[in-house]
Design an enzyme around this catalytic site. Sequence first.
Site: not given
Ligand code: HEM
Ligand code: UGT
Length: 366
Positions: A67, A70, A241, A246
Amino acid sequence: INEIAIIENEAFEFVRQFYEETGRPSNEMQSRLAAVEASLRETGTYSHTVDELAFGARVAWRNNARCIGRLFWESLEVIDCRSVRTEDRIAEALFNHIAFATNEGRIRPTITVFAPDSAEDEEGMIRIWNHQLVRYAGYRTAEGEILGDPASVDFTEQCLRLGWEGKGTKYDVLPLVIQIGNRQPRLYELPSHLVKEVSLVHPDNSAFDELGLRWYAVPILSDMALEIGGLRYTAAPFNGWYMGTEIGARNLSDVNRYDELPRVADAFGFDRSTNASLWKDRSLVELNAAVIHSFKANGVSIVDHHTAAEQFMRFAKREQDNGREVNARWSWLIPPMSPAATPVWHQENLREGRVRPDFVAQQRPY
Ligand code: HEM
Ligand SMILES: N/C(=N/c1cccc(CO[C@@H]2CCNC2)c1)c1cccs1
């Protein structure tokens, strides 16, 4: 027995982290450790206090290696729904999550936590079959084409099998599918007034607007498990958000998603006959500019990938200043567009390990 020993190790480690990091007195920690041990001995499980749950959910976010967002981990809103035990009331809680998190566009990072799979009076594990609470359907047409989001085809077919009927448009919002134990999964149509969407327009080119592109405002991930202190919360949907790329550099542009770059190129008159015109790159830039412009014009929170990368660097520095290792997977943290133009690209010493609390992928329930 060794399963209880594993839970006990994770539980003690988490309780110690909770008391130490929040500055709570060590005598209280000792009595909490004794209570947890007694509960594990008597019932094979234990329950988190509300404060432990909130701390655990926030630290799970702080710990997740993939993420980029964070920096704001301490401001996560935590809604405790561990006592919600019927499909109808779970659906109601999910509607409330969508409304609260959307907040008319000023998105609030929020998580709703339902009962863990080890809860005592469990009627069975709670699973939300959706990947995200709001997402578009994908239909395989008779001609072998796909209408809507190709990433949703499998889930859409499950919904149709379970009795759902979609309108058959390119942007049909899917129903919630909630299952408890191995009972019949229950379907719930999302009330349309709860689902905020943004029509995509370009600040300088009205021909782009005619493409009719749109996306939903709030990404709410609903298929990951939250692991805290040896307990596994199998239904714990969370949202932040969007980062603009994305939507603009993956969801709408991947060939195996909405594949819109050719139409964007044509709306700008780019030369698609040769790679050398960089028409795909020019289209990516214009599409991503339109996404950010449209979200902001509609008052919906969004972050561009340059700002998000800078925020991540600030997060990493602050973690180091607090004496904590940053758990990070470089390949996920660099954005899919202009990655080398962000400071994350040039960050060498990013390391990833197994940390807890964390969010983990879980087996698909269908
Ligand atoms: C506040 C704005 C946030 C932004 C802009 C953000 C952005 C992102 C992005 C761009 C990814 C990669 C997603 C992808 O490539 O498909 C990601 C992954 C992730 N985010 Fe964040 N995030 C945010 C908040 C959060 C919150 C609130 C949580 C949980 C409480 C969180 C937990 C995660 C997790 C667990 C992943 C990995 C998902 C996976 O393994 O598929 N994020 N985030
Ligand atoms: N902006 C975000 N983007 C994502 C965060 C985590 C996962 C994903 C979508 O994940 C899919 C499965 C692995 N790549 C695409 C999108 C958030 C979703 C929930 C909190 S922040």
